[in-house]
Design a protein around this motif. Structure first.
Motif, short mmCIF file in Angstrom:
data_model
loop_
_atom_site.label_atom_id
_atom_site.label_comp_id
_atom_site.label_asym_id
_atom_site.label_seq_id
_atom_site.Cartn_x
_atom_site.Cartn_y
_atom_site.Cartn_z
N LEU A 298 -116.99 -48.20 25.23
CA LEU A 298 -118.01 -49.02 26.04
C LEU A 298 -117.56 -50.29 26.99
N HIS A 299 -116.42 -50.65 26.79
CA HIS A 299 -115.56 -51.52 27.56
C HIS A 299 -114.83 -50.76 28.72
N ALA A 300 -115.02 -49.58 28.72
CA ALA A 300 -113.94 -48.79 29.80
C ALA A 300 -114.98 -48.46 31.02
N THR A 301 -116.26 -49.07 31.00
CA THR A 301 -117.38 -48.59 32.17
C THR A 301 -118.36 -49.57 32.41
N PRO A 302 -118.58 -49.53 33.60
CA PRO A 302 -119.69 -50.57 34.10
C PRO A 302 -120.91 -49.84 33.97
N ALA A 303 -121.17 -48.75 33.33
CA ALA A 303 -122.50 -48.21 33.53
C ALA A 303 -123.51 -48.94 32.73
N ASP A 304 -124.60 -48.60 33.46
CA ASP A 304 -126.01 -49.20 32.76
C ASP A 304 -126.49 -48.50 31.57
N VAL A 305 -126.44 -47.16 31.72
CA VAL A 305 -126.89 -46.24 30.77
C VAL A 305 -125.65 -45.38 30.10
N VAL A 306 -125.60 -45.35 28.82
CA VAL A 306 -124.46 -44.41 28.31
C VAL A 306 -124.86 -43.68 27.28
N LEU A 307 -124.47 -42.30 27.25
CA LEU A 307 -124.63 -41.42 26.60
C LEU A 307 -123.53 -41.14 25.59
N VAL A 308 -123.61 -41.27 24.31
CA VAL A 308 -122.42 -41.14 23.50
C VAL A 308 -122.50 -39.74 22.71
#
Ligand SMILES: Nc1ccn([C@@H]2O[C@H](COP(=O)(O)OP(=O)(O)OP(=O)(O)O)[C@@H](O)[C@H]2O)c(=O)n1
Ligand SMILES: C[C@](O)(CO)[C@H](O)COP(=O)(O)O
Length: 224
Positions: free
Chosen positions: A87-97
């Motif tokens: 989560l800390h390695a991306t600036p993305a607004d939406v994440v798919l785990v």
């Protein structure tokens, strides 16, 4: 943004793949191959065309298999810690785990999650429980667990990244651990949408699952 155009902002797939695969007994599980392709490569293959970037948490000291279109970071001691790092390695607004250990990911499930996330901020693939459920004690039937309304939770799980970061931070502050990410959101009282999952999204956990994966791969590889 490549495949999906109804979301504002950037989307990242976060793949916890740093587990040791103890129950499978074949070394780091993400690298185990089914019909010539690793579990990790299979998971990335569906996600990469649908998101802006794919990030993978790997066991310390291991590198991505050649040809996997992703960026790797070192994972943590637990799945929760690996996702926290991702989560800390991306600036993305939406994440798919998505677990590397769930190699057969239908594109439609990803699309449904990406449509659901803007509504509530959190959604997970899940299937209504189909088996009779029972609580056992010392190998004996203790109580029937009514299955009405029960779902088996799968991955992918989709989130507004800020919301998932907040849920992880709260869990860390309180020393709370969960088996998945949507559980951390629900624990704070936020809604989590249940999106229909898929039987093929089973998690490769034990040697029996690997045998099943070999059989599914024969059909999957011939049709997708
Ligand atoms: N420290 C960890 C532990 C697990 N995972 C990932 O979380 C997913 C689900 O975990 P699981 O199926 O339990 O994998 P393992 O931890 O490898 O399996 P085991 O518990 O049998 O050792 C897997 O993709 C796994 O690689 C991770 O990124 N970091
Ligand atoms: C995240 C998960 O796959 C949802 O069903 C599951 O909770 C992972 O469990 P594990 O024990 O870490 O494999």
């Amino acid at each position: 943004m490549t495949g999906v155009c109804f979301l504002a902002g950037r989307t990242a797939a976060l793949i916890p793949a740093a587990g040791s695969g103890t129950r499978l007994g074949r070394g780091p599980k993400a690298f185990v191959e089914v019909a010539g392709k690793s579990l990790l490569a299979r998971s990335v293959a569906t996600l990469a065309p649908l998101v802006d970037e794919v990030l993978v948490a790997l066991p310390e000291g291991l590198a991505l298999p050649e040809g996997v279109p992703a960026r790797a970071i070192p994972g943590g001691e637990t799945r929760q810690e690996s996702v926290w790092r991702l989560l800390h390695a991306t600036p993305a607004d939406v994440v798919l785990v998505h677990d590397a250990a769930r190699p057969f990911l239908p594109e439609g499930v990803v699309q449904a999650l990406l449509e659901a996330v803007p509504e509530t901020g959190a959604a997970t693939a899940a299937l209504p429980v189909a088996d009779t459920l029972v609580r056992g004690e010392r190998g004996r039937w203790a109580d029937l667990v009514p299955r009405a309304g029960l779902w088996a939770v799968q991955t992918p799980q989709g989130f507004r990244r800020e919301l998932l970061l907040r849920a992880h931070a709260a869990a860390r502050a309180e020393g709370f651990s969960a088996t998945d990410d949507a559980g951390l959101i629900a624990r704070l009282g936020f809604p989590v949408t249940l999106v229909p999952g898929d039987a093929r999204l089973f998690k490769v956990t034990t040697p029996g699952d690997l045998a099943l994966a070999q059989a599914v791969a024969a059909v999957w590889d011939a049709t997708s």
